[in-house]
Scaffold this motif. Structure first.
Motif, PDB file in Angstrom:
ATOM      1  N   ASP A  92       0.823  -1.207   0.000  1.00 40.74           N
ATOM      2  CA  ASP A  92       0.000   0.000   0.000  1.00 40.74           C
ATOM      3  C   ASP A  92       0.860   1.262   0.000  1.00 40.74           C
ATOM      4  O   ASP A  92       2.043   1.233   0.362  1.00 40.74           O
ATOM      5  N   SER A  93       0.235   2.376  -0.363  1.00 40.22           N
ATOM      6  CA  SER A  93       0.971   3.634  -0.514  1.00 40.22           C
ATOM      7  C   SER A  93       1.498   4.173   0.816  1.00 40.22           C
ATOM      8  O   SER A  93       2.404   5.000   0.830  1.00 40.22           O
ATOM      9  N   ASP A  94       0.947   3.715   1.927  1.00 39.33           N
ATOM     10  CA  ASP A  94       1.459   4.138   3.235  1.00 39.33           C
ATOM     11  C   ASP A  94       2.346   3.077   3.879  1.00 39.33           C
ATOM     12  O   ASP A  94       2.708   3.183   5.042  1.00 39.33           O
ATOM     13  N   ASP A  95       2.718   2.054   3.111  1.00 36.12           N
ATOM     14  CA  ASP A  95       3.602   1.002   3.596  1.00 36.12           C
ATOM     15  C   ASP A  95       5.054   1.325   3.270  1.00 36.12           C
ATOM     16  O   ASP A  95       5.356   2.116   2.374  1.00 36.12           O
ATOM     17  N   GLY A  96       5.946   0.647   3.979  1.00 36.99           N
ATOM     18  CA  GLY A  96       7.356   0.621   3.629  1.00 36.99           C
ATOM     19  C   GLY A  96       7.781  -0.812   3.380  1.00 36.99           C
ATOM     20  O   GLY A  96       7.055  -1.753   3.693  1.00 36.99           O
ATOM     21  N   LEU A  97       8.964  -0.986   2.780  1.00 33.35           N
ATOM     22  CA  LEU A  97       9.493  -2.321   2.506  1.00 33.35           C
ATOM     23  C   LEU A  97      10.901  -2.442   3.060  1.00 33.35           C
ATOM     24  O   LEU A  97      11.718  -1.527   2.894  1.00 33.35           O
ATOM     25  N   LEU A  98      11.190  -3.552   3.691  1.00 34.47           N
ATOM     26  CA  LEU A  98      12.559  -3.828   4.099  1.00 34.47           C
ATOM     27  C   LEU A  98      13.419  -4.040   2.847  1.00 34.47           C
ATOM     28  O   LEU A  98      12.911  -4.512   1.815  1.00 34.47           O
ATOM     29  N   PRO A  99      14.707  -3.725   2.903  1.00 35.55           N
ATOM     30  CA  PRO A  99      15.539  -3.730   1.689  1.00 35.55           C
ATOM     31  C   PRO A  99      15.623  -5.059   0.954  1.00 35.55           C
ATOM     32  O   PRO A  99      15.828  -5.082  -0.261  1.00 35.55           O
ATOM     33  N   ASP A 100      15.478  -6.169   1.672  1.00 34.79           N
ATOM     34  CA  ASP A 100      15.621  -7.477   1.016  1.00 34.79           C
ATOM     35  C   ASP A 100      14.278  -8.163   0.766  1.00 34.79           C
ATOM     36  O   ASP A 100      14.243  -9.368   0.487  1.00 34.79           O
ATOM     37  N   SER A 101      13.167  -7.422   0.824  1.00 31.57           N
ATOM     38  CA  SER A 101      11.849  -8.050   0.704  1.00 31.57           C
ATOM     39  C   SER A 101      11.649  -8.707  -0.656  1.00 31.57           C
ATOM     40  O   SER A 101      11.175  -9.847  -0.753  1.00 31.57           O
ATOM     41  N   VAL A 102      11.971  -8.008  -1.729  1.00 32.41           N
ATOM     42  CA  VAL A 102      11.786  -8.576  -3.072  1.00 32.41           C
ATOM     43  C   VAL A 102      12.701  -9.784  -3.265  1.00 32.41           C
ATOM     44  O   VAL A 102      12.274 -10.825  -3.777  1.00 32.41           O
ATOM     45  N   GLU A 103      13.950  -9.660  -2.847  1.00 32.42           N
ATOM     46  CA  GLU A 103      14.888 -10.780  -2.979  1.00 32.42           C
ATOM     47  C   GLU A 103      14.393 -12.000  -2.202  1.00 32.42           C
ATOM     48  O   GLU A 103      14.466 -13.140  -2.694  1.00 32.42           O
ATOM     49  N   THR A 104      13.873 -11.779  -1.003  1.00 33.59           N
ATOM     50  CA  THR A 104      13.335 -12.873  -0.187  1.00 33.59           C
ATOM     51  C   THR A 104      12.188 -13.568  -0.901  1.00 33.59           C
ATOM     52  O   THR A 104      12.121 -14.803  -0.954  1.00 33.59           O
ATOM     53  N   VAL A 105      11.271 -12.779  -1.451  1.00 32.63           N
ATOM     54  CA  VAL A 105      10.119 -13.343  -2.160  1.00 32.63           C
ATOM     55  C   VAL A 105      10.570 -14.183  -3.340  1.00 32.63           C
ATOM     56  O   VAL A 105      10.102 -15.322  -3.542  1.00 32.63           O
ATOM     57  N   ILE A 106      11.472 -13.660  -4.144  1.00 33.12           N
ATOM     58  CA  ILE A 106      11.929 -14.379  -5.340  1.00 33.12           C
ATOM     59  C   ILE A 106      12.618 -15.687  -4.967  1.00 33.12           C
ATOM     60  O   ILE A 106      12.330 -16.747  -5.533  1.00 33.12           O
ATOM     61  N   ASN A 107      13.523 -15.641  -3.992  1.00 33.98           N
ATOM     62  CA  ASN A 107      14.259 -16.849  -3.601  1.00 33.98           C
ATOM     63  C   ASN A 107      13.335 -17.903  -3.001  1.00 33.98           C
ATOM     64  O   ASN A 107      13.443 -19.094  -3.319  1.00 33.98           O
ATOM     65  N   LEU A 108      12.436 -17.465  -2.141  1.00 32.68           N
ATOM     66  CA  LEU A 108      11.537 -18.406  -1.490  1.00 32.68           C
ATOM     67  C   LEU A 108      10.583 -19.027  -2.499  1.00 32.68           C
ATOM     68  O   LEU A 108      10.269 -20.225  -2.425  1.00 32.68           O
ATOM     69  N   TRP A 109      10.132 -18.204  -3.447  1.00 29.96           N
ATOM     70  CA  TRP A 109       9.214 -18.735  -4.466  1.00 29.96           C
ATOM     71  C   TRP A 109       9.930 -19.761  -5.350  1.00 29.96           C
ATOM     72  O   TRP A 109       9.356 -20.813  -5.670  1.00 29.96           O
ATOM     73  N   ASN A 110      11.145 -19.485  -5.733  1.00 35.42           N
ATOM     74  CA  ASN A 110      11.878 -20.430  -6.581  1.00 35.42           C
ATOM     75  C   ASN A 110      12.089 -21.765  -5.880  1.00 35.42           C
ATOM     76  O   ASN A 110      12.140 -22.815  -6.534  1.00 35.42           O
ATOM     77  N   GLU A 111      12.176 -21.730  -4.551  1.00 38.00           N
ATOM     78  CA  GLU A 111      12.350 -22.967  -3.783  1.00 38.00           C
ATOM     79  C   GLU A 111      11.044 -23.753  -3.635  1.00 38.00           C
ATOM     80  O   GLU A 111      11.082 -24.958  -3.374  1.00 38.00           O
ATOM     81  N   ASN A 112       9.899 -23.080  -3.773  1.00 39.17           N
ATOM     82  CA  ASN A 112       8.618 -23.720  -3.428  1.00 39.17           C
ATOM     83  C   ASN A 112       7.582 -23.726  -4.548  1.00 39.17           C
ATOM     84  O   ASN A 112       6.510 -24.303  -4.383  1.00 39.17           O
ATOM     85  N   LYS A 113       7.888 -23.117  -5.677  1.00 37.58           N
ATOM     86  CA  LYS A 113       6.879 -22.909  -6.713  1.00 37.58           C
ATOM     87  C   LYS A 113       6.338 -24.197  -7.324  1.00 37.58           C
ATOM     88  O   LYS A 113       5.245 -24.197  -7.907  1.00 37.58           O
ATOM     89  N   ASN A 114       7.062 -25.289  -7.210  1.00 37.85           N
ATOM     90  CA  ASN A 114       6.603 -26.545  -7.805  1.00 37.85           C
ATOM     91  C   ASN A 114       5.759 -27.391  -6.855  1.00 37.85           C
ATOM     92  O   ASN A 114       5.318 -28.482  -7.226  1.00 37.85           O
ATOM     93  N   ILE A 115       5.504 -26.893  -5.655  1.00 38.43           N
ATOM     94  CA  ILE A 115       4.627 -27.601  -4.723  1.00 38.43           C
ATOM     95  C   ILE A 115       3.193 -27.538  -5.248  1.00 38.43           C
ATOM     96  O   ILE A 115       2.710 -26.478  -5.653  1.00 38.43           O
ATOM     97  N   GLU A 116       2.520 -28.648  -5.216  1.00 36.94           N
ATOM     98  CA  GLU A 116       1.157 -28.711  -5.758  1.00 36.94           C
ATOM     99  C   GLU A 116       0.215 -27.779  -4.993  1.00 36.94           C
ATOM    100  O   GLU A 116       0.225 -27.734  -3.762  1.00 36.94           O
TER     101      GLU A 116
END
Length: 301
Positions: A92-116
């Motif tokens: 949201d427009s009033d939110d902030g993001l920690l510096p590694d948030s996008v990197e965390t999402v990408i790495n975690l998704w690549n590890e789990n994306k093939n789970i049914e």
């Protein structure tokens, strides 16, 4: 195939004075493998001018769209249609993001994306002082239904939720006429009937609750109309099956009565099926009691 791993999506309404903070957080991300899609929900301030300045700086991949005011749920639908990322990350427009948030999402998704039947990732939200909002998630349930976090494992508070764009294209928010606020439960918890999320006890979003935000205005006229509509939809969808969430199943009928009375709606209007109408009638005394307890809190706008 999507062009990018992540779409950061920001719905905004009259937040020109604030959105630069999020812009700076996005510039500081350790991974730049994302686009920033901004849907301006009919702002009357200088939001467009501020965003155009960001675009001219050419630091981030920014897509800006302005639409007629319809509420956050309609902005999400619009943003999903425009997204080029495999994952849809609402900030949201009033939110902030920690510096590694996008990197965390990408790495975690690549590890789990093939789970049914996995639909995305859920992490923590924190206040500006670093305290976790609500409670952490159970360490022994790394993959579970998002609704189970709240209704089975007693997790409290806002959580970061990043979902597959493809799934959100299939499960869009209803856009009932005249409703400019519709809680996200009508989609997020509906998805729990079919999908799981990968949970992580890591902060991603920094959240601030402003006086002009939705959290502080949950008893406004717009909000109670939206809540009445929310419970109608949850009932009709059977989002909370009685066998899995019996308390929430009953609560839907009580709250449909309560918020319909607060909003001036007919509580049986729009309810599908004889049984659901019967349950609303049966729960009317409890719903009316809750209505009486809260009717003086409604802020007419």
């Amino acid at each position: 195939m999507y062009e990018l791993p992540v779409t950061i999506f920001t719905p905004t309404y009259n937040r020109a004075y604030l959105i630069e903070r999020l812009y700076k957080d996005l510039i500081n991300q350790t991974s730049k493998d994302f686009e920033w899609v901004i849907v301006d929900d009919g702002s009357s301030d200088n939001t467009e001018e501020v965003i155009e300045k960001f675009i001219k700086e050419n630091i981030l991949d920014i897509k800006y769209f302005k639409k007629e005011n319809g509420g956050k749920h309609t902005a999400i639908n619009y943003g999903v249609d425009k997204a080029r990322g495999e994952l849809f990350f609402i900030v949201d427009s009033d939110d902030g993001l920690l510096p590694d948030s996008v990197e965390t999402v990408i790495n975690l998704w690549n590890e789990n994306k093939n789970i049914e039947n996995i639909s995305g990732i859920s992490g923590l939200c924190i206040y500006e002082n670093g305290d976790v909002i609500g409670t952490e998630m159970p360490d022994d349930k790394p993959i579970c239904k998002f609704a189970d976090l709240y209704f089975k494992y007693n997790v409290k508070g806002d959580k970061t939720l990043v979902l597959k764009t493809d799934i959100l294209k299939k499960y869009k928010f209803p856009e009932p006429s005249g409703i400019k606020f519709l809680p996200e439960s009508v989609v997020w918890f509906e998805l729990s009937k079919y999908y799981t999320v990968r949970c992580i006890n890591k902060p991603m979003i920094i959240r601030e609750y402003l006086e002009d935000g939705l959290t502080y205005n949950m008893m406004s006229t717009n909000a109670v109309r939206g809540k009445a509509t929310e419970f109608m939809i949850l009932i009709n969808q059977q989002t909370y099956p009685i066998t899995r969430y019996p308390y929430m199943w009953i609560k839907n009928y009580i709250n449909r009565v309560r918020y319909s009375k607060l909003a001036g709606f007919k509580y049986l209007s729009g309810i599908d099926g004889f049984f659901n109408k019967f349950m609303c009638i049966l729960m009317y005394p409890l719903g009316y009691y809750k209505y009486v307890k809260t009717r003086d809190l409604v802020k007419h706008n």
